[in-house]
Design a protein around this motif. Sequence first.
Motif, PDB file in Angstrom:
ATOM      1  N   ILE A  39       1.022  -1.144   0.085  1.00 48.43           N
ATOM      2  CA  ILE A  39      -0.047   0.005  -0.083  1.00 48.43           C
ATOM      3  C   ILE A  39       1.056   1.320   0.150  1.00 48.43           C
ATOM      4  O   ILE A  39       2.041   1.332   0.747  1.00 48.43           O
ATOM      5  CB  ILE A  39      -1.094   0.039   1.157  1.00 48.43           C
ATOM      6  CG1 ILE A  39      -1.881   1.137   1.337  1.00 48.43           C
ATOM      7  CG2 ILE A  39      -0.278  -0.204   2.610  1.00 48.43           C
ATOM      8  CD1 ILE A  39      -3.123   1.203   2.241  1.00 48.43           C
ATOM      9  N   TYR A  55      -4.293   6.565  -3.056  1.00 45.66           N
ATOM     10  CA  TYR A  55      -3.736   5.543  -2.476  1.00 45.66           C
ATOM     11  C   TYR A  55      -3.580   4.676  -3.523  1.00 45.66           C
ATOM     12  O   TYR A  55      -4.373   4.461  -4.586  1.00 45.66           O
ATOM     13  CB  TYR A  55      -4.050   4.576  -1.419  1.00 45.66           C
ATOM     14  CG  TYR A  55      -4.275   5.430  -0.037  1.00 45.66           C
ATOM     15  CD1 TYR A  55      -3.074   5.278   0.829  1.00 45.66           C
ATOM     16  CD2 TYR A  55      -4.937   6.481   0.186  1.00 45.66           C
ATOM     17  CE1 TYR A  55      -3.149   5.692   1.930  1.00 45.66           C
ATOM     18  CE2 TYR A  55      -5.029   6.995   1.593  1.00 45.66           C
ATOM     19  CZ  TYR A  55      -3.842   6.754   2.304  1.00 45.66           C
ATOM     20  OH  TYR A  55      -3.990   7.350   3.505  1.00 45.66           O
ATOM     21  N   ALA A  57      -3.179   0.586  -3.852  1.00 44.83           N
ATOM     22  CA  ALA A  57      -3.089  -0.725  -2.862  1.00 44.83           C
ATOM     23  C   ALA A  57      -3.792  -1.738  -3.741  1.00 44.83           C
ATOM     24  O   ALA A  57      -4.471  -1.872  -4.664  1.00 44.83           O
ATOM     25  CB  ALA A  57      -4.153  -0.417  -1.937  1.00 44.83           C
TER      26      ALA A  57
END
Length: 90
Positions: A39, A55, A57
């Motif tokens: 992540i 993000y 991830a």
Amino acid sequence: MPKYVVERELEDAGNLSRDELQAISQKSCEVLEKLGPQIQWVQSFVTKDKIYCIYIAPNEQMIKKHADLGELPVNAISEVMQVIDPVTAE
């Protein structure tokens, strides 16, 4: 790997001091280090009452785990399907 936009409602976020934003950032980075390289926090945008975080991830559950461990609010998680910019118009 998928990219996500995370919406965090935080009253008066736009008026947080540099020190407060630094503390939030440090907490996030501490949790990211614990979770490992799967992540990544790309960047965040602070508005009047919200923070929008980008993000990378493997899945939405990893984003939720980061939020839980960091005691960060999450109001919405949206997977980015495509990215456009002014070059797209050409």
